[in-house]
Design an enzyme around this catalytic site. Structure first.
Site, PDB file in Angstrom:
ATOM      1  N   TYR A   1      48.746  28.227  71.991  1.00  0.00           N
ATOM      2  CA  TYR A   1      47.427  27.819  72.498  1.00  0.00           C
ATOM      3  C   TYR A   1      46.936  26.530  71.852  1.00  0.00           C
ATOM      4  CZ  TYR A   1      47.098  31.921  75.351  1.00  0.00           C
ATOM      5  OH  TYR A   1      47.356  32.845  76.343  1.00  0.00           O
TER       6      TYR A   1
ATOM      7  N   SER B   1      48.506  30.695  93.084  1.00  0.00           N
ATOM      8  CA  SER B   1      49.655  31.335  93.749  1.00  0.00           C
ATOM      9  C   SER B   1      49.331  32.741  94.241  1.00  0.00           C
ATOM     10  CB  SER B   1      50.825  31.404  92.759  1.00  0.00           C
ATOM     11  OG  SER B   1      50.446  32.208  91.640  1.00  0.00           O
TER      12      SER B   1
ATOM     13  N   HIS C   1      38.996  33.443  82.877  1.00  0.00           N
ATOM     14  CA  HIS C   1      40.087  33.730  81.935  1.00  0.00           C
ATOM     15  C   HIS C   1      39.829  33.101  80.573  1.00  0.00           C
ATOM     16  CE1 HIS C   1      43.119  34.579  85.418  1.00  0.00           C
ATOM     17  NE2 HIS C   1      42.249  35.554  85.244  1.00  0.00           N
TER      18      HIS C   1
ATOM     19  N   CYS D   1      35.575  34.645  67.029  1.00  0.00           N
ATOM     20  CA  CYS D   1      35.690  35.315  65.723  1.00  0.00           C
ATOM     21  C   CYS D   1      36.240  36.731  65.927  1.00  0.00           C
ATOM     22  CB  CYS D   1      34.300  35.393  65.071  1.00  0.00           C
ATOM     23  SG  CYS D   1      34.258  36.419  63.603  1.00  0.00           S
TER      24      CYS D   1
ATOM     25  N   CYS E   1      36.011  31.439  60.982  1.00  0.00           N
ATOM     26  CA  CYS E   1      34.715  31.357  61.668  1.00  0.00           C
ATOM     27  C   CYS E   1      33.649  30.835  60.701  1.00  0.00           C
ATOM     28  CB  CYS E   1      34.298  32.751  62.161  1.00  0.00           C
ATOM     29  SG  CYS E   1      33.743  33.830  60.819  1.00  0.00           S
TER      30      CYS E   1
END
Ligand code: APR
Length: 248
Positions: A56, A184, A108, A116, A139
């Site tokens: 990510y 899709s 999403h 956190c 955090c």
């Protein structure tokens, strides 16, 4: 098409493809290089947080080098100049917002923010120190400075805003518009939105590079790159709707 009372928009990875963000299931898509269960599930985060964090964080870094494309701008224009609308996006980039869309529901989650693990609070965290793929981020909401996770809805987790989306679908009436761009039709509940909208009597329109799984859910299908198809389509709609309203 007569001027709709309201417009429900759903977008997927295809709307950001022309900005250089890879889709998931096209050739060289994100799921080609990674197994979903290794990087996009709560169990993956528990089992191997470093791999999930790297997956990510590299995508978060990429946000800094991409721009909205003509499709994002056309949707922002439709929202600004057309009937009341809600843009529901499956995408986790911030390109709709950066193109000027205001009523955006990121079902999403969003790459820009982190969550956190202790309190569940989300913070926009895109400073340099938040973007090191080899170092977790703590955090600022807990005395113990808890670890933060990507603010992404993983497989097996409940998408965000489902009550708002259900409310919008229930409020759709014959003549309203449900516009779906660049997806899709693989992942529910997003993939079921067009079917439900049609059941409410709305006109369903698809803009997609090729025919997706749920192509039969649509009254109108425009195949081609969203960046080329959407601007003239939105221009035509706004022009005809203003003629309907007698304001040219
Ligand atoms: N213009 C329009 N459509 C495009 C373009 C383009 N330039 N490029 C690709 N597409 C279309 C493809 O034909 C495909 O149908 O976009 C779609 C992308 O499909 P996916 O890669 O499956 O992405 P998406 O539908 O958004 O996936 C839904 O699955 O993995 C999860 O959470 C992830 O939100 C994602 C969800």
């Amino acid at each position: 098409m007569k001027r709709p009372g309201r417009v429900l928009i759903l977008t997927g990875a295809g709307v950001s493809a022309e900005s250089g963000i890879p889709t998931f299931r096209d050739a060289d898509g994100l799921w080609e290089g990674h197994r979903v269960e290794d990087v996009a599930t709560p169990s993956a985060w528990l089992r191997d947080p470093a791999t999930v964090w790297r997956f990510y964080t590299l995508r978060r870094q990429a946000l800094l080098s991409v721009e909205p494309n003509a499709a994002h701008r056309a949707l922002a224009r439709l929202q600004a100049e057309g009937p009341p609308s809600l843009l529901v996006s499956q995408n986790v980039d911030d390109l709709h917002q950066r193109a000027g869309s205001e009523a955006v529901l990121s079902m999403h989650g969003q790459l820009r923010s982190l969550r956190c693990e202790a309190s569940g609070r989300c913070e926009d965290r895109m400073a340099d120190e938040d973007l090191d793929e080899h170092r977790f981020v703590s955090c600022s909401c807990c005395a113990t400075a808890s670890r933060m996770r990507p603010d992404i809805v993983w497989f097996g987790e409940r998408p965000l805003g489902m009550d708002t989306i259900a409310g919008w679908i229930d409020a759709l009436r014959p003549g309203d518009l449900c516009l779906v761009v660049g997806t899709s039709g693989h992942v529910h509940p997003a993939a079921g939105i067009a079917t439900q909208a049609r059941r409410s009597g709305a006109t369903t329109v698809l803009v997609n590079l090729d025919a997706p799984l749920n192509v039969d859910d649509f009254d109108e299908v425009h195949l081609g790159p969203a960046g080329a198809v959407l601007p003239p389509l939105v221009e035509d709609w706004l022009r005809s709707w203003s003629e309907d309203a007698g304001t040219v």
